[in-house]
Design a protein around this motif. Structure first.
Motif, PDB file in Angstrom:
ATOM      1  N   TYR A  63      11.558   4.614   3.432  1.00 26.12           N
ATOM      2  CA  TYR A  63      10.785   3.436   3.068  1.00 26.12           C
ATOM      3  C   TYR A  63       9.551   3.293   3.953  1.00 26.12           C
ATOM      4  O   TYR A  63       8.495   2.872   3.499  1.00 26.12           O
ATOM      5  N   PRO A  67       5.646   5.696   1.481  1.00 23.96           N
ATOM      6  CA  PRO A  67       4.416   4.982   1.082  1.00 23.96           C
ATOM      7  C   PRO A  67       3.258   5.289   2.040  1.00 23.96           C
ATOM      8  O   PRO A  67       2.107   5.416   1.598  1.00 23.96           O
ATOM      9  N   SER A  68       3.567   5.434   3.314  1.00 20.84           N
ATOM     10  CA  SER A  68       2.518   5.815   4.259  1.00 20.84           C
ATOM     11  C   SER A  68       1.932   7.154   3.870  1.00 20.84           C
ATOM     12  O   SER A  68       0.713   7.357   3.889  1.00 20.84           O
ATOM     13  N   THR A 543       1.314   2.855  10.914  1.00 20.99           N
ATOM     14  CA  THR A 543       2.321   2.122  10.144  1.00 20.99           C
ATOM     15  C   THR A 543       3.663   2.196  10.846  1.00 20.99           C
ATOM     16  O   THR A 543       3.985   3.180  11.503  1.00 20.99           O
ATOM     17  N   GLN A 581       5.764  -2.286   7.561  1.00 20.71           N
ATOM     18  CA  GLN A 581       6.610  -2.365   6.385  1.00 20.71           C
ATOM     19  C   GLN A 581       7.799  -3.252   6.721  1.00 20.71           C
ATOM     20  O   GLN A 581       8.105  -3.484   7.882  1.00 20.71           O
ATOM     21  N   MET A 619       8.196   2.587  -3.513  1.00 21.36           N
ATOM     22  CA  MET A 619       6.898   1.928  -3.557  1.00 21.36           C
ATOM     23  C   MET A 619       6.880   0.823  -4.608  1.00 21.36           C
ATOM     24  O   MET A 619       6.236  -0.201  -4.433  1.00 21.36           O
ATOM     25  N   TYR A 622       9.503  -2.935  -4.169  1.00 19.54           N
ATOM     26  CA  TYR A 622       9.420  -3.941  -3.109  1.00 19.54           C
ATOM     27  C   TYR A 622       7.968  -4.221  -2.777  1.00 19.54           C
ATOM     28  O   TYR A 622       7.110  -3.387  -2.983  1.00 19.54           O
ATOM     29  N   ARG A 623       7.744  -5.411  -2.241  1.00 16.46           N
ATOM     30  CA  ARG A 623       6.495  -5.601  -1.520  1.00 16.46           C
ATOM     31  C   ARG A 623       6.700  -4.839  -0.224  1.00 16.46           C
ATOM     32  O   ARG A 623       7.635  -5.162   0.533  1.00 16.46           O
ATOM     33  N   TRP A 624       5.854  -3.884   0.032  1.00 16.37           N
ATOM     34  CA  TRP A 624       6.106  -2.973   1.147  1.00 16.37           C
ATOM     35  C   TRP A 624       6.251  -3.734   2.463  1.00 16.37           C
ATOM     36  O   TRP A 624       7.076  -3.403   3.304  1.00 16.37           O
ATOM     37  N   SER A 625       5.457  -4.758   2.625  1.00 11.57           N
ATOM     38  CA  SER A 625       5.478  -5.505   3.875  1.00 11.57           C
ATOM     39  C   SER A 625       6.727  -6.364   4.016  1.00 11.57           C
ATOM     40  O   SER A 625       7.020  -6.850   5.104  1.00 11.57           O
ATOM     41  N   PHE A 695       1.589  -1.034  -2.749  1.00 14.19           N
ATOM     42  CA  PHE A 695       2.127   0.134  -3.434  1.00 14.19           C
ATOM     43  C   PHE A 695       2.864  -0.227  -4.707  1.00 14.19           C
ATOM     44  O   PHE A 695       2.888   0.554  -5.648  1.00 14.19           O
ATOM     45  N   ASN A 696       3.493  -1.410  -4.740  1.00 16.91           N
ATOM     46  CA  ASN A 696       4.256  -1.769  -5.937  1.00 16.91           C
ATOM     47  C   ASN A 696       3.338  -1.873  -7.156  1.00 16.91           C
ATOM     48  O   ASN A 696       3.697  -1.436  -8.244  1.00 16.91           O
TER      49      ASN A 696
END
Length: 839
Positions: A63, A67-68, A543, A581, A619, A622-625, A695-696
């Motif tokens: 996770y 995405p990174s 990240t 994240q 990606m 979820y909201r990546w953050s 990313f989502n």
RNA sequence: GCCGGCGUGAUGAAAUUGGUAGACAUGCCAGACUCAAAAUCUGGUGGUGGCAACACCGUCUCGGUUCGAGUCCGAGCGCCGGCACCA
């Protein structure tokens, strides 16, 4: 799991298990991910927090990293020369604990895990440049960790002192203040309450950088991290004031409220304060000694718990308040901490809650010297709580009558003129304790000589290597201490027999500079190659998890600034942009852990669906953050999507070469135009979302584009029965779709790219550019509101003017009905959006 | 107590500057294909009422600004994280 497994297996053709390793090997063979200095190109140093080699890669690593990786790939397609390195934070306790428990050497355990994790990491299909890999437990690495330590020592940024320090009885080592968590004071690693121990330990002077660490100009980091670090550093402005004891000793205090100085009716020293023994009168000695002894025995949890009843003892001695020469009693109490300020306070019970509680408990005088406006005149005998609010100074000698907004500044100036005090800033943050009483860490390169003291090991003798033959005894002292020969050496200065320091360093020391080792992991002329440094540094994007806010992220900023001041590095900050994240939790919302048995195994997911699907899902879902609970079912969405893309490309292949159907005519031309428009709109949105780490919506836009192509395709098939995918515009849209998918699903994109006869590699293609004209809608939907409520919609030409839009809107039957025959009082027209008719 | 963050369908979540709330998915329902199931495809899916057109309600609560508020302002509630006898 079983049902999901079948989806991709049964789909004809798309077999991630076949194509993923194939492309991974090809990319590796071709050195596609090698990052080399190229002055002609814009560089981008993209860094992801390195893992601890605990044994298995978990879903959290995926996770954080995939995405990174997607964003690093996106930046490369945008034309940046991207360096994306990976390594291992390989020193640390778990290795040693495994050694004790399972009788395997920490080195063996660690390096076996690294091999395993490196293999697992490769299955992600990330664009890491493995030739830049660095492992902090390699002697070639920790040689330089030691080199930094020696440098810090030479610049007085490292020092050794005897102090009461936090010790974790489970980890059997001291820990830094940052590694003690929460009110319960638990060890950050193992959740055991820490205890205090008096030990001789090494510290780094991070406090010297407190002020600079509070400044975040020029770095694009989450506000949240700024808040956490600011909280942690805990800056307080106030005044340093010198009181005197009756015997004439200086008694230094720090106060944030110098304006209340005339209200000081007693003083309080921490029980450990060095003046206590000397001050105490014979009559009070027994009582004071008993209190000091009791305070020493108490844990910090007990002592520092807020809201606890205040206790203390009178020393029998008096101090003189320098502002009015008043004689006030000196007490000791454990609510005053030796570790903050000067370990002594002036007590102003009328204007400080804690002092008030203490004064009432022991019958001490309460004297108000501040009168906030709009409040009844304060009376020290009857007031029931301290008045914290600022106000005009009263009963304060020459400063009586000073208004609230000038009270502090005028008092400080007044103190300064008389040489009694001065403005001072105090920080809560402490120096960084780096000594650890453990074996599997970087040895502190110091020799203790009876004559010369603590002598740093000369640079040419580094590294001080860890011995391999070692015995573990859970004693709370470093195992290195019990090695028969290792610690015996000669003093580098005088040559006499001397002993090595047996403590090792906090592993956060190793990770404070790993981004520098990646620059040139094999370089042996220094910690890094200056040429590489000049080109790549600073880190452009970093990240990782926010849980490192007051540890690694603070340490590494400090390290950089110290290096800058020592002439090792340049620039104000090491990492320009930081994004955090969130965390993937178990499906029940709890933290995933092996002991709870609620983990999700990424290897299994990859085996079932392929790495591309796992990447895309992490990606998309979820909201990546933010992260969130694992939801196994939702991966179906991306698995299906990838299957549809695969099938689509097969149909494009069947339709023939680029010019098979030309650009189409008649009804098809419109459908092709729709596809092209969707494509250019997608380029705009995907580009934006990659820039923003969203990313989502990157994935959802790619899905939408896929759906749009499929919709036009089936509309064409329903009409003339021809294959729309044979048209040049559609074929190009499919290629653009693949190009934009490449960062998300690198293997599938590469495979389909190749299947369409495009030149290797898709990852070296430029990122598509949106053509605004092609992206423009020619028909738009105008929302028609009456009094702000939606009453209808009209399809209109994009270039419609206001009068036209207005009459089209008013012509709607439903709008007429809602207006009820009333004349519009006002019409709001938002071009391209809506018409609001106010009646 | 102080400092952050968050609160939207059954679920994960979308929503440039205030401008169609719920995009994209999951799940569910129905249909096609199938002996059947899975897979795949098609349609539906915020709530209430209505055959329908449509109406009303709906983004934690209350209030405000506005033609228009998930978005802005004020007050409050809840959850999460950090700091805290820090003078």
């Amino acid at each position: 799991m079983e049902t999901q497994a079948t989806i991709s297996e049964r789909r004809e053709g798309y077999d991630p298990a076949a194509i993923e390793p194939k492309w991974q090997q090809r990319w590796e063979r071709d050195g596609l991910h090698r990052a080399r200095i190229d002055p002609e190109r814009r560089k981008h140093y993209f860094l992801t927090m390195l893992p601890y080699p605990s044994g298995d890669l978990h879903i959290g690593h995926w996770y954080a990293m995939t995405p990174s990786d997607a964003r690093a790939r996106y930046l490369r397609m945008q034309g940046y020369n991207v360096m994306y390195p990976m390594g291992f934070d390989a020193f640390g306790l778990p290795a040693e604990n495994a050694a004790i428990k399972r009788n395997i050497h920490p080195k063996e355990w660690t390096y076996a895990n690294i091999d395993r994790m490196r293999r697992q990491l490769r299955t992600m299909g990330a664009m890491w440049d493995w030739q830049r890999e660095a492992t902090s437990s390699d002697p070639e690495y920790y040689r330089w960790t030691q080199w930094f330590f020696v440098k810090l020592l030479a610049h007085d940024l490292a020092y050794r002192k005897h102090a009461a320090v936090d010790f974790c009885p489970n980890c059997n080592t001291t820990v830094a203040r940052e590694q003690v968590v929460g009110e319960a004071r638990l060890c950050e690693r193992c959740d055991t309450p820490v205890i205090k121990r008096d030990l001789n330990q090494w510290f780094l002077r991070i406090t010297r950088y407190a002020e600079e660490l509070l400044r975040f100009e020029g770095i694009d980091w989450p506000e949240r991290i700024f808040a956490l670090q600011t909280n942690w550093i805990g800056r307080s402005e106030g005044a340093h004031v010198t009181f005197r004891t009756e015997q004439g000793d200086a008694l230094e205090v720090f106060t944030t409220r110098p304006d209340t100085l005339w209200g000081a009716t007693f003083m309080v020293l921490a029980p450990e304060h060095p003046l206590v023994a000397g001050l105490t009168t014979d009559g009070q000695r027994a009582e004071v000694e008993a209190y000091v002894a009791a305070a020493t025995r108490q844990t910090d949890i007990d002592r520092e718990a807020a809201g606890r009843d205040k206790t203390g003892v009178f020393t029998g001695a008096y101090a003189v308040n320098p502002v009015n020469d008043e004689k006030i009693p000196i007490w000791i109490a454990d609510y005053v901490l030796m570790t903050y300020g000067t370990g002594a306070i002036m007590a102003v019970p009328a204007h400080d809650e804690r002092d008030f509680a203490f004064a009432r408990a022991y019958g001490l005088t309460v004297r108000p010297v501040i009168q906030p406006s709009g409040m009844a005149p304060l009376d020290g005998d009857t007031m029931t709580e301290a008045v914290i609010a600022k106000g005009a100074m009263i009963d304060s000698g020459p400063l009586t009558g000073t208004p609230a907004d000038e009270a502090v500044s005028r008092t400080v100036a007044w103190l300064g003129e008389r040489g009694i005090g001065r403005a001072e800033v105090v920080y809560r943050m402490r120096d960084w304790l780096i000594s650890r009483q453990r074996y599997w860490g970087c040895p502190i390169p110091v020799v203790h000589c009876a004559r010369c003291g603590a002598v740093p090991v000369p640079e040419e003798q580094l590294p001080v290597e860890l011995p391999d033959d070692i015995e573990w005894r859970p004693t709370g002292e470093s195992p290195l201490k019990f090695h028969p020969t290792w610690r015996h050496t000669a003093c580098p200065k005088c040559g006499a027999a001397a002993e090595r320091e047996t403590d090792t360093m906090d592993t956060f020391m190793c990770s404070s500079w790993y981004h520098l080792r990646y620059l040139s992991p094999d370089y042996d002329g220094g910690p890094f190659d200056p040429d590489e440094y000049r080109y790549w540094m600073p880190v452009d994007t970093y990240t990782g998890g926010a849980e490192h806010a007051t540890m690694h992220l603070l340490y590494t900023r400090f390290f950089h600034k110290a290096n800058r001041d020592m002439g090792v590095e340049t620039g104000p900050e090491p990492m320009l942009q930081l994004r955090n994240q969130g965390q993937i939790l178990a499906s029940d919302g709890a933290r995933m852990s092996k002991s709870r048995g609620n983990t999700t195994d990424p290897d299994e997911l990859v085996a079932n669906h392929g790495a591309d699907a796992v990447r895309a899902f992490l990606m998309f879902g979820y909201r990546w953050s933010e992260g969130g609970p694992w939801n196994a079912g939702n991966i179906h969405g991306v698995v299906r999507w990838l299957g549809r893309v695969w099938d689509l490309v097969q149909r494009v292949r069947e339709a023939g070469g680029p010019d098979a159907n030309g650009d189409g005519a008649g009804g098809d031309a419109k459908l092709v135009r729709d596809v092209v428009r969707s494509t250019h709109q997608a380029i705009q949105r995907v580009t934006h979302d990659f820039e923003e780490f969203e990313f989502n919506t990157v994935v959802s836009e790619l899905m939408k584009l896929t759906n749009a192509i499929l919709a036009s395709e089936s509309a064409a098939a329903a009409g003339a029965g021809r294959a729309l995918v044979g048209h040049r515009g559609v074929r190009e849209s499919v290629l653009t779709l693949l190009t934009m998918m490449a960062p998300v699903t690198p293997h599938l994109a590469e495979e389909l790219w190749a299947q369409l006869g495009q030149p290797y590699s898709i990852h070296q293609q430029p990122w598509p550019e949106a053509d605004t004209a092609l992206a423009a809608d020619d028909l738009i939907t105008l929302v028609v509101q009456v009094n702000g409520k939606v009453r209808g919609k009209v399809e209109v030409a994009a270039g419609i003017d206001e009068p036209e839009a207005r009459s089209r809107a008013l012509a709607l039957p439903n709008v007429e009905r809602a207006a009820g025959g009333r004349e519009p009082r006002r019409v709001i027209y938002v071009p391209g959006r809506l018409v609001n008719i106010v009646v």
